[in-house]
Design an enzyme around this catalytic site. Structure first.
Site, mmCIF file in Angstrom:
data_model
loop_
_atom_site.group_PDB
_atom_site.id
_atom_site.type_symbol
_atom_site.label_atom_id
_atom_site.label_comp_id
_atom_site.label_asym_id
_atom_site.label_seq_id
_atom_site.Cartn_x
_atom_site.Cartn_y
_atom_site.Cartn_z
ATOM 1 N N VAL A 178 -1.172 70.974 75.140
ATOM 2 C CA VAL A 178 -0.187 72.469 75.506
ATOM 3 C C VAL A 178 -0.932 73.366 74.420
ATOM 4 O O VAL A 178 -1.192 73.065 72.500
ATOM 5 C CB VAL A 178 1.625 72.302 74.807
ATOM 6 C CG1 VAL A 178 1.606 71.090 76.286
ATOM 7 C CG2 VAL A 178 2.017 71.724 73.686
ATOM 8 N N CYS A 179 -0.268 74.316 74.881
ATOM 9 C CA CYS A 179 -1.257 75.671 73.476
ATOM 10 C C CYS A 179 -0.008 76.924 74.099
ATOM 11 O O CYS A 179 0.329 76.987 75.260
ATOM 12 C CB CYS A 179 -3.085 75.933 73.580
ATOM 13 S SG CYS A 179 -3.693 76.095 75.379
ATOM 14 N N THR A 180 -0.756 78.270 73.889
ATOM 15 C CA THR A 180 -0.114 79.138 73.907
ATOM 16 C C THR A 180 0.135 79.388 75.505
ATOM 17 O O THR A 180 1.094 79.879 76.035
ATOM 18 C CB THR A 180 -1.003 80.335 72.922
ATOM 19 O OG1 THR A 180 -0.306 79.993 71.482
ATOM 20 C CG2 THR A 180 0.846 81.767 73.656
ATOM 21 N N CYS A 185 -6.687 74.361 76.486
ATOM 22 C CA CYS A 185 -6.101 73.215 76.887
ATOM 23 C C CYS A 185 -7.331 72.865 77.550
ATOM 24 O O CYS A 185 -7.084 72.046 78.305
ATOM 25 C CB CYS A 185 -4.172 73.521 77.274
ATOM 26 S SG CYS A 185 -3.356 72.642 75.688
ATOM 27 N N ILE A 207 2.491 77.840 76.730
ATOM 28 C CA ILE A 207 3.557 77.322 76.639
ATOM 29 C C ILE A 207 5.287 78.992 76.603
ATOM 30 O O ILE A 207 5.939 78.332 77.447
ATOM 31 C CB ILE A 207 4.212 77.123 75.015
ATOM 32 C CG1 ILE A 207 3.010 76.001 74.505
ATOM 33 C CG2 ILE A 207 5.240 76.859 74.635
ATOM 34 C CD1 ILE A 207 3.426 76.089 73.169
#
Length: 304
Positions: A178-180, A185, A207
Site C-alpha cells: 500500500v501507498c498513498t 506500489c 490508501i
C-alpha cells in the site's frame, strides 16, 4: 473563491511517453491557462502529478488530459483543496516518475496483482490471512496506517531494496503493498514479484481511495500528503475517528507535522503546539538543534 471550491487531483500512469520534454511544456502551458498549482513529473516511463485549482478548472484539466491518447484512462483521485496547498506550479522532466536505485523495475512489464478498496475491505472483514506492507516513507505512517501493517522501514523510496530482509519470511504468504495513491506500489509490488514473492497484490488507487470509501475502518488516523495540507482525513468529526499519531516530545495524541527549525536538520516529525519552544515559538526536535539555531542561525538584531 471559497476554500471549499478548490480541488486537489492526484494521479499517475505508467506508459511510454513520446517526446516527454515536449509534453512537459504543453502541460505547463495548460496548467498556467487553468491557474493550477502543484507538481507534475513527466518521464519516459509515464506521468505523476498532484495539482490544485478550482473545481471547474480541475475538471477542465481532466478533460484535456483525456484528449491525449497515451494519458487516456488515468484514474484521478480528488480531494478537497484549500486554495494554498501548493505555493507554485512545477512541471519537470525526469527519467523516472518515482526514483529508485534499482535497475529494470518496469511496471509495464511486471507488477503485483491489483486489489480494489472493496476487495481489501472484504478481506479485513472476513479475517483472511494476508499481510499489509506499507511502502511509504517511515514518517508518513506516523499519522495514519492500516491495522496490523508491516512498516517498510525506509526513509526514502529509493531505498526500496532495504525492505527485502524485513519481509523475507513472507515470500510464500499473501502480501498487499500500500501507498498513498498507488504509484509507488506499482514498482514496489513488481520488485517483490521479481525477488521470488509468490502472491503479491497492490492496493489499486492507493490508501486515499480506501479511506474515502471506508473512512475510519481498518485504516486509522489521517493520511500524510506531500503538500501544504500535510494530512487529510475523511469523516474526522465522527466518533470512530482516532488520532493515532503522537507528539515526539510529550507522546500525547497529535497528527500535526513540523520541520525542525534548524536548517542543517529540518527533521520532519509530529509535534503538538504545547511542545513548541516557549522562548522562540519554533519547533526543534532536539536541544542541540535549538542551541545551534540560536548561536548561528537566528537573525541578528541591528541596534539603531
Amino acid at each position: 473563491m471559497k476554500k471549499s471550491q478548490y480541488s486537489v487531483l492526484l494521479y499517475y500512469k505508467y506508459v511510454t511517453v513520446p517526446d516527454p520534454e515536449l509534453v512537459r511544456d504543453q502541460l505547463r502551458e495548460l496548467c498556467v491557462k487553468l491557474q493550477l498549482k502543484g507538481r507534475i513529473i513527466v518521464a519516459d516511463e509515464g506521468i505523476n502529478g498532484t495539482v490544485e485549482g478550482s473545481e471547474t478548472n480541475t475538471k477542465k484539466y481532466i478533460k484535456e488530459m483525456e484528449k491525449i491518447p497515451f494519458f487516456k484512462g488515468i484514474s484521478y483521485k480528488t480531494s478537497i483543496g484549500t486554495g494554498d496547498a501548493f505555493p507554485k506550479l512545477s512541471v519537470k522532466y525526469r527519467t523516472e516518475v518515482v526514483t529508485t536505485k534499482i535497475k529494470n523495475v518496469n511496471p509495464q512489464k511486471i507488477t503485483g496483482k491489483y486489489i480494489t478498496a472493496d476487495e481489501l475491505h472484504t478481506w479485513f472483514e472476513e479475517k483472511k490471512e494476508f499481510y499489509i506492507v506499507d511502502m511509504r516513507n517511515d514518517y508518513e505512517y506516523l499519522s495514519g496506517y492500516f491495522e496490523n501493517f508491516i512498516p517498510s522501514g525506509i526513509h526514502n523510496f529509493y531505498d526500496l531494496a532495504d525492505v527485502l530482509p524485513r519481509i523475507a519470511h513472507l515470500k510464500n504468504k499473501t502480501v498487499v503493498t500500500v501507498c498513498t495513491g498507488g504509484i509507488r506500489c506499482e514498482k514496489a509490488s513488481g520488485f517483490l514479484v521479481s525477488n521470488g514473492f509468490k502472491d503479491v497484490y497492490q492496493l489499486k488507487d492507493g490508501i486515499v481511495t480506501y479511506m474515502e470509501k471506508y473512512p475510519n475502518q481498518h485504516f486509522k488516523g489521517k493520511l500524510y500528503v506531500f503538500d501544504n495540507r500535510l494530512t487529510i482525513g475523511f469523516n474526522t468529526q465522527s466518533a470512530e475517528h482516532e488520532i493515532v499519531g503522537s507528539c515526539m516530545h510529550c507522546k500525547n495524541p497529535c497528527d500535526s507535522y513540523v520541520n525542525c527549525e534548524y536548517d542543517m536538520c529540518h527533521y520532519h516529525y509530529i509535534c503538538c503546539t504545547n511542545c513548541r519552544d516557549r522562548e522562540t515559538g519554533l519547533a526543534f526536535c532536539k536541544k542541540i538543534c535549538k542551541q545551534t539555531y540560536l548561536k548561528y542561525q537566528q537573525p541578528k538584531r541591528i541596534s539603531i
